[in-house]
Enzyme design. Structure first.
Site, PDB file in Angstrom:
ATOM      1  N   LYS A  47     -57.930 -15.598 -60.583  1.00  0.00           N
ATOM      2  CA  LYS A  47     -57.209 -14.824 -59.562  1.00  0.00           C
ATOM      3  C   LYS A  47     -57.210 -15.591 -58.243  1.00  0.00           C
ATOM      4  O   LYS A  47     -56.190 -15.666 -57.549  1.00  0.00           O
ATOM      5  CB  LYS A  47     -57.863 -13.450 -59.380  1.00  0.00           C
ATOM      6  CG  LYS A  47     -57.604 -12.508 -60.551  1.00  0.00           C
ATOM      7  CD  LYS A  47     -58.504 -11.276 -60.538  1.00  0.00           C
ATOM      8  CE  LYS A  47     -58.308 -10.462 -61.812  1.00  0.00           C
ATOM      9  NZ  LYS A  47     -59.259  -9.360 -61.965  1.00  0.00           N
ATOM     10  N   GLN A  90     -64.216  -6.277 -59.253  1.00  0.00           N
ATOM     11  CA  GLN A  90     -64.047  -6.676 -60.648  1.00  0.00           C
ATOM     12  C   GLN A  90     -64.882  -5.784 -61.571  1.00  0.00           C
ATOM     13  O   GLN A  90     -66.067  -5.576 -61.342  1.00  0.00           O
ATOM     14  CB  GLN A  90     -64.460  -8.154 -60.805  1.00  0.00           C
ATOM     15  CG  GLN A  90     -64.273  -8.716 -62.198  1.00  0.00           C
ATOM     16  CD  GLN A  90     -62.800  -8.848 -62.603  1.00  0.00           C
ATOM     17  OE1 GLN A  90     -61.943  -9.162 -61.776  1.00  0.00           O
ATOM     18  NE2 GLN A  90     -62.510  -8.590 -63.857  1.00  0.00           N
ATOM     19  N   ASP A 113     -55.714  -2.922 -57.410  1.00  0.00           N
ATOM     20  CA  ASP A 113     -55.953  -2.743 -58.850  1.00  0.00           C
ATOM     21  C   ASP A 113     -55.424  -1.382 -59.322  1.00  0.00           C
ATOM     22  O   ASP A 113     -55.343  -1.129 -60.520  1.00  0.00           O
ATOM     23  CB  ASP A 113     -57.463  -2.829 -59.138  1.00  0.00           C
ATOM     24  CG  ASP A 113     -57.800  -3.960 -60.094  1.00  0.00           C
ATOM     25  OD1 ASP A 113     -56.863  -4.554 -60.675  1.00  0.00           O
ATOM     26  OD2 ASP A 113     -58.996  -4.246 -60.275  1.00  0.00           O
TER      27      ASP A 113
END
Ligand code: NDP
Length: 277
Positions: A47, A90, A113
Site C-alpha cells: 500500500k 490494518q 477502509d
C-alpha cells in the site's frame, strides 16, 4: 477472458497520478500496523509503495504495544490532524485489541477502509460514504471489462464484513439478484452452478473446482492463500478458466484492484475534506 487486475490497476493508478499532480497538495494516507504478522506487513508495504508512486504522502505507524488506550489516542491525534486524509488500521489487530472500538474511533470522513459503522450504514442505505477497498475494486474490474450485472444472478461465497457482505449491497445496487453462501450452506455446488457471476472469498484454497462453475460464468477469486510457498486463490484457476467466460487470476487479480481502490478512497477523502475547509 482473463480479468487482469494488475493491468487495470496500472491504468487507474496512472490516472490517479495525473490527478494528484494537478492538486495543490498531496493526499496523505496513514496506515497503522499492530502486529508483525508477515502477510499484514507485506500488504502494508504494498500500500505504501503504491501510494508513494502516485504522489501521495504515506506514513506507516508501528503500534505494537497492544495497549488499546494508546492506539485510540494515536487515532484521535490523526483524526484531528488536517494534514492526514486517510486512516487505515490494518486487520487483523493484535490479540487483545477490540476491533469494534478501534474502528469506531476513526473519523468516518478519514475511514478509507470503509469499516466505520457510519460508512457501513451508508452503503446499506445507498448514501455517499467509503466503500471497502476490495469490493470497490471488484466492481471497478467488472466494469472495466463490461461484465453485465443488471438482472444477473450473482452468488457470493463468504459473508465477511470486509468482502462478502459489502459485495451484497454493491451487486444489489447494480440490479443483480444476489445469493450469499457460507460455511453452513447446504449443497454449495447447487448454488454456485446457477451463478452468472461467482465471487469467492473464503480463504479455502481451491474450494471452487470446475464442476462448481456454470459454463459461461464470470468468476472473481478474492482468496489469497500461501500453499507450499506459492500464492493461490480459492478457485482452481487452471481448471475453471476452461469453463468460465471470464476469471480473475491470483495473483494479479483482485489484490492489485484492492490497493488501487484504497488509493481512490484516499483521494476522495482528500477532496471531500479540502472542500469543507
Ligand atoms: P473470513 O475468514 O472473514 O470469511 C470467510 C468466509 O468464507 C466466511 O463467511 C465463511 O463462512 C466462508 N467459508 C469458509 N469456508 C467455507 C466453505 N467451505 N464453504 C463456503 N463458505 C465458506 O475471510 P475474508 O472475507 O476476510 O477473506 C477471504 C479470503 O480473501 C482470504 O483468503 C483473504 O486472504 C482474502 N482477501 C483478499 C483480499 C484481496 O485484496 N485480494 C482482501 C481481503 C481478503 P462462515 O461465515 O460461516 O464462517
Amino acid at each position: 477472458m482473463i480479468l487482469d487486475g494488475k493491468a487495470t490497476s496500472m491504468t487507474r493508478q496512472a490516472d490517479l497520478k495525473k490527478t494528484v499532480e494537478s492538486l495543490d497538495g498531496a493526499p496523505h494516507l496513514v496506515v497503522i500496523l499492530t502486529t508483525d504478522n508477515p502477510a499484514s506487513t507485506t500488504y502494508v508495504k504494498a500500500k505504501e509503495k503504491a501510494a508513494k508512486k502516485i504522489g501521495f504522502k504515506s506514513t506507516i505507524i508501528h503500534d505494537m504495544t497492544g495497549d488499546e488506550a494508546d492506539l485510540l489516542k494515536t487515532i484521535h491525534t490523526l483524526n484531528n490532524d488536517s494534514d492526514v486524509h486517510g486512516i487505515l488500521v490494518q486487520l487483523p489487530l493484535a490479540e487483545g485489541l477490540d476491533v469494534k472500538r478501534v474502528m469506531d474511533a476513526i473519523d468516518p470522513k478519514k475511514d478509507v477502509d470503509g469499516f466505520h459503522p457510519i460508512n457501513v450504514a451508508a452503503l446499506f442505505q445507498n448514501r455517499p460514504g467509503f466503500v471497502p477497498a476490495t469490493p470497490r475494486g471488484i466492481i471497478e474490474l467488472l466494469d472495466t471489462y463490461d461484465i453485465p450485472l443488471s438482472g444477473k444472478h450473482a452468488v457470493i461465497v463468504g459473508r465477511s464484513q470486509i468482502v462478502g457482505l459489502p459485495m451484497v449491497h454493491l451487486l444489489t445496487q447494480r440490479h443483480a439478484t444476489v445469493t450469499v453462501c457460507h460455511s453452513r450452506t447446504v449443497d454449495l455446488k447447487a448454488h454456485t452452478l446457477s451463478a452468472d457471476i461467482l465471487v469467492v472469498a473464503t480463504g479455502r484454497p481451491h474450494l471452487i473446482t470446475a464442476d462448481y462453475v456454470r459454463p459461461g460464468a464470470t468468476v472473481v477469486d478474492v482468496g489469497i492463500n500461501r500453499v507450499e510457498g506459492k500464492l493461490i486463490g480459492d478457485v482452481d484457476f487452471e481448471a475453471v478458466k476452461e469453463v468460465a467466460q471470464a476469471i480473475t487470476p491470483v495473483p494479479r487479480g483482485v489484490g492489485p484492484m484492492t490497493i488501487t481502490a484504497l488509493l481512490e478512497n484516499t483521494l476522495d477523502a482528500y477532496q471531500q475534506l479540502r472542500s469543507q475547509t
